[in-house]
Design a protein around this motif. Structure first.
Motif, PDB file in Angstrom:
ATOM      1  N   LEU A 160       0.847  -1.188   0.000  1.00 15.78           N
ATOM      2  CA  LEU A 160       0.000   0.000   0.000  1.00 15.78           C
ATOM      3  C   LEU A 160       0.884   1.239   0.000  1.00 15.78           C
ATOM      4  O   LEU A 160       1.915   1.295   0.665  1.00 15.78           O
ATOM      5  N   GLY A 161       0.468   2.251  -0.751  1.00 15.22           N
ATOM      6  CA  GLY A 161       1.208   3.506  -0.774  1.00 15.22           C
ATOM      7  C   GLY A 161       2.412   3.498  -1.686  1.00 15.22           C
ATOM      8  O   GLY A 161       3.195   4.447  -1.680  1.00 15.22           O
ATOM      9  N   THR A 162       2.581   2.467  -2.500  1.00 14.97           N
ATOM     10  CA  THR A 162       3.709   2.394  -3.416  1.00 14.97           C
ATOM     11  C   THR A 162       3.284   2.844  -4.815  1.00 14.97           C
ATOM     12  O   THR A 162       2.199   2.507  -5.271  1.00 14.97           O
ATOM     13  N   ARG A 194      -0.305   3.482 -23.607  1.00 13.17           N
ATOM     14  CA  ARG A 194       1.008   3.867 -23.100  1.00 13.17           C
ATOM     15  C   ARG A 194       1.170   3.397 -21.652  1.00 13.17           C
ATOM     16  O   ARG A 194       0.194   3.095 -20.965  1.00 13.17           O
ATOM     17  N   ASP A 195       2.417   3.306 -21.198  1.00 11.63           N
ATOM     18  CA  ASP A 195       2.676   2.922 -19.817  1.00 11.63           C
ATOM     19  C   ASP A 195       2.127   3.981 -18.870  1.00 11.63           C
ATOM     20  O   ASP A 195       1.963   5.147 -19.250  1.00 11.63           O
ATOM     21  N   ALA A 196       1.853   3.577 -17.630  1.00 11.10           N
ATOM     22  CA  ALA A 196       1.269   4.509 -16.669  1.00 11.10           C
ATOM     23  C   ALA A 196       1.853   4.283 -15.283  1.00 11.10           C
ATOM     24  O   ALA A 196       2.204   3.152 -14.910  1.00 11.10           O
ATOM     25  N   ARG A 197       1.979   5.368 -14.549  1.00 15.73           N
ATOM     26  CA  ARG A 197       2.404   5.313 -13.150  1.00 15.73           C
ATOM     27  C   ARG A 197       1.158   5.388 -12.278  1.00 15.73           C
ATOM     28  O   ARG A 197       0.294   6.229 -12.482  1.00 15.73           O
ATOM     29  N   MET A 198       1.093   4.506 -11.277  1.00 18.17           N
ATOM     30  CA  MET A 198      -0.095   4.410 -10.433  1.00 18.17           C
ATOM     31  C   MET A 198       0.305   4.279  -8.962  1.00 18.17           C
ATOM     32  O   MET A 198       1.275   3.586  -8.632  1.00 18.17           O
ATOM     33  N   MET A 199      -0.463   4.919  -8.097  1.00 17.69           N
ATOM     34  CA  MET A 199      -0.304   4.738  -6.654  1.00 17.69           C
ATOM     35  C   MET A 199      -1.220   3.615  -6.196  1.00 17.69           C
ATOM     36  O   MET A 199      -2.414   3.604  -6.526  1.00 17.69           O
ATOM     37  N   ILE A 200      -0.689   2.664  -5.428  1.00 15.36           N
ATOM     38  CA  ILE A 200      -1.533   1.614  -4.860  1.00 15.36           C
ATOM     39  C   ILE A 200      -2.257   2.189  -3.651  1.00 15.36           C
ATOM     40  O   ILE A 200      -1.647   2.453  -2.611  1.00 15.36           O
ATOM     41  N   SER A 201      -3.562   2.395  -3.800  1.00 11.48           N
ATOM     42  CA  SER A 201      -4.354   3.008  -2.731  1.00 11.48           C
ATOM     43  C   SER A 201      -4.925   1.970  -1.777  1.00 11.48           C
ATOM     44  O   SER A 201      -5.093   2.239  -0.577  1.00 11.48           O
ATOM     45  N   ALA A 202      -5.265   0.788  -2.282  1.00 10.44           N
ATOM     46  CA  ALA A 202      -5.846  -0.251  -1.433  1.00 10.44           C
ATOM     47  C   ALA A 202      -5.837  -1.573  -2.175  1.00 10.44           C
ATOM     48  O   ALA A 202      -5.755  -1.614  -3.406  1.00 10.44           O
ATOM     49  N   LEU A 248      -6.902  -1.194  -5.945  1.00 11.95           N
ATOM     50  CA  LEU A 248      -7.417   0.122  -6.297  1.00 11.95           C
ATOM     51  C   LEU A 248      -6.231   1.043  -6.510  1.00 11.95           C
ATOM     52  O   LEU A 248      -5.388   1.200  -5.620  1.00 11.95           O
ATOM     53  N   LEU A 249      -6.144   1.628  -7.681  1.00  9.42           N
ATOM     54  CA  LEU A 249      -5.005   2.455  -8.062  1.00  9.42           C
ATOM     55  C   LEU A 249      -5.454   3.877  -8.369  1.00  9.42           C
ATOM     56  O   LEU A 249      -6.535   4.093  -8.928  1.00  9.42           O
ATOM     57  N   THR A 250      -4.617   4.831  -7.996  1.00  4.43           N
ATOM     58  CA  THR A 250      -4.847   6.226  -8.350  1.00  4.43           C
ATOM     59  C   THR A 250      -3.797   6.628  -9.376  1.00  4.43           C
ATOM     60  O   THR A 250      -2.599   6.476  -9.136  1.00  4.43           O
ATOM     61  N   ALA A 251      -4.244   7.133 -10.515  1.00  2.00           N
ATOM     62  CA  ALA A 251      -3.321   7.427 -11.614  1.00  2.00           C
ATOM     63  C   ALA A 251      -2.434   8.615 -11.309  1.00  2.00           C
ATOM     64  O   ALA A 251      -2.894   9.636 -10.798  1.00  2.00           O
ATOM     65  N   HIS A 252      -1.148   8.478 -11.632  1.00  5.19           N
ATOM     66  CA  HIS A 252      -0.200   9.593 -11.626  1.00  5.19           C
ATOM     67  C   HIS A 252       0.207   9.929 -13.056  1.00  5.19           C
ATOM     68  O   HIS A 252       1.121  10.712 -13.273  1.00  5.19           O
ATOM     69  N   SER A 253      -0.448   9.300 -14.007  1.00  5.54           N
ATOM     70  CA  SER A 253      -0.251   9.574 -15.427  1.00  5.54           C
ATOM     71  C   SER A 253      -1.611   9.868 -16.034  1.00  5.54           C
ATOM     72  O   SER A 253      -2.653   9.509 -15.468  1.00  5.54           O
ATOM     73  N   GLY A 301     -12.406   8.107  -9.289  1.00  5.51           N
ATOM     74  CA  GLY A 301     -11.046   8.290  -9.777  1.00  5.51           C
ATOM     75  C   GLY A 301     -10.124   7.098  -9.630  1.00  5.51           C
ATOM     76  O   GLY A 301      -8.943   7.189  -9.955  1.00  5.51           O
ATOM     77  N   PHE A 302     -10.643   5.970  -9.150  1.00  3.71           N
ATOM     78  CA  PHE A 302      -9.798   4.787  -8.995  1.00  3.71           C
ATOM     79  C   PHE A 302      -9.793   3.947 -10.269  1.00  3.71           C
ATOM     80  O   PHE A 302     -10.806   3.826 -10.961  1.00  3.71           O
ATOM     81  N   HIS A 303      -8.637   3.347 -10.564  1.00  4.67           N
ATOM     82  CA  HIS A 303      -8.537   2.302 -11.566  1.00  4.67           C
ATOM     83  C   HIS A 303      -8.426   0.985 -10.804  1.00  4.67           C
ATOM     84  O   HIS A 303      -7.924   0.946  -9.676  1.00  4.67           O
ATOM     85  N   VAL A 304      -8.890  -0.101 -11.411  1.00  5.96           N
ATOM     86  CA  VAL A 304      -8.966  -1.377 -10.696  1.00  5.96           C
ATOM     87  C   VAL A 304      -8.263  -2.470 -11.495  1.00  5.96           C
ATOM     88  O   VAL A 304      -8.553  -2.668 -12.678  1.00  5.96           O
ATOM     89  N   ILE A 305      -7.350  -3.170 -10.828  1.00  5.77           N
ATOM     90  CA  ILE A 305      -6.675  -4.313 -11.441  1.00  5.77           C
ATOM     91  C   ILE A 305      -7.059  -5.580 -10.689  1.00  5.77           C
ATOM     92  O   ILE A 305      -6.998  -5.626  -9.451  1.00  5.77           O
ATOM     93  N   ARG A 306      -7.475  -6.593 -11.442  1.00  4.77           N
ATOM     94  CA  ARG A 306      -7.691  -7.925 -10.868  1.00  4.77           C
ATOM     95  C   ARG A 306      -6.357  -8.659 -10.916  1.00  4.77           C
ATOM     96  O   ARG A 306      -5.820  -8.929 -11.988  1.00  4.77           O
TER      97      ARG A 306
END
Length: 281
Positions: free
Chosen positions: A20-22, A32-40, A55-60, A102-107
């Motif tokens: 979390l928080g990475t 394109r590639d994207a930078r994401m913060m792991i929110s949960a 749950l990811l928050t986009a930094h891109s 505003g969250f993106h979701v990865i399974r």
């Protein structure tokens, strides 16, 4: 664990990227590639679903996807990409209207780096009665989880429209910052890349002396209470304060539970018994 174990900065060669928080860098098929913060990291409790979701928050600059898309974890120089999982439409996991959060979701999918994900997942203690805990008891101390910033390419665009200097900056560890919830807002609306993010309720957090809890690069970072429970996610800034979205609000109308893979930084206390899963901060 000791009273403050896990609060030191991590080594640069962390064994677990799913903390979390990475901030992680992902490759999205066809994009394109994207930078994401792991929110949960969450599980779904209302359906027969054994998957873990991030749950990811986009930094891109990335538009929420309408279809499922495979994605990979981009590691350091000289290391091959690893299958990470599938980027899914937020509504399929969080329900109608969730794209406005505003969250993106990865399974997540099992990979050589992340084996037995579900078996290793453990429940997180989370804050209950966020608003009541602030106003009835007078104070509510919090800490944002540290985020590990990546080395950006020259002139890469930062969240909020800022651009970093062309001088490459070394990998930076942002220290934990202790703060206090100073106020609250209802029906929050935030313009974001041509859309509007909507939150029913947010807390305003400050470190005092007109200092926000965190810098812009902490967008999406989880926040823990002084008691060690997951309390909120950073969603923006308001004047000199940091805007946080309580996880309790995120759970309303959604049968989700928060988990950890055991390598979070700083450590978030893990509740043992089921009835202790959501404890007041």
């Amino acid at each position: 664990m000791t009273k403050r174990s896990g609060l030191a900065e991590p080594g640069r060669n962390a064994s677990n990227a799913l903390r979390l928080g990475t901030i992680i860098k992902i490759g999205i098929a066809g994009h394109r590639d994207a930078r994401m913060m792991i929110s949960a990291i969450i599980t779904r409790a209302d359906v027969d679903d054994d998957n873990l979701y991030v749950l990811l928050t986009a930094h891109s600059h990335i538009v929420p996807n309408e279809d499922e898309v495979a994605c990979t974890l981009i590691r350091g120089p000289g290391k091959s990409r690893l299958p990470l999982g599938t980027l899914v439409p937020p509504e399929t996991v969080l329900g109608p209207g969730s794209a406005n959060l505003g969250f993106h979701v990865i399974r997540l999918e099992a990979t050589p780096l992340f084996n037995n994900l579900r078996e290793n997942a453990k429940p997180l203690a989370t804050v209950r009665n966020f608003r009541k805990g602030i106003w009835d008891e007078g104070t509510f101390n919090v800490r944002r989880l540290n985020d590990l910033s990546w080395i950006d390419e020259p002139d890469s665009e930062q969240p909020g429209g800022h651009r970093r200097s062309s001088n490459r900056q070394s990998l930076r560890h942002t220290l934990n910052r202790k703060g206090r919830v100073a106020g609250d807002l209802d029906e929050v609306r935030i313009p974001d890349l041509g859309t509007t993010l909507a939150y029913s309720y947010c807390g305003l957090v400050t470190r005092g002396r007109n200092r926000p809890l965190a810098e812009p690069q902490a967008l999406g970072a989880p926040v823990i209470s002084e008691a060690g429970a997951l309390s909120a996610i950073i969603v923006g800034a308001a004047d000199s304060e940091t805007l946080v979205y309580p996880v309790e609000e995120l759970c309303k109308g959604r049968a989700i539970e928060f988990v950890t893979l055991g390598e979070d930084w700083p450590k978030v206390k893990i509740a043992g018994a089921r009835h202790l899963l959501r404890q007041t901060g």
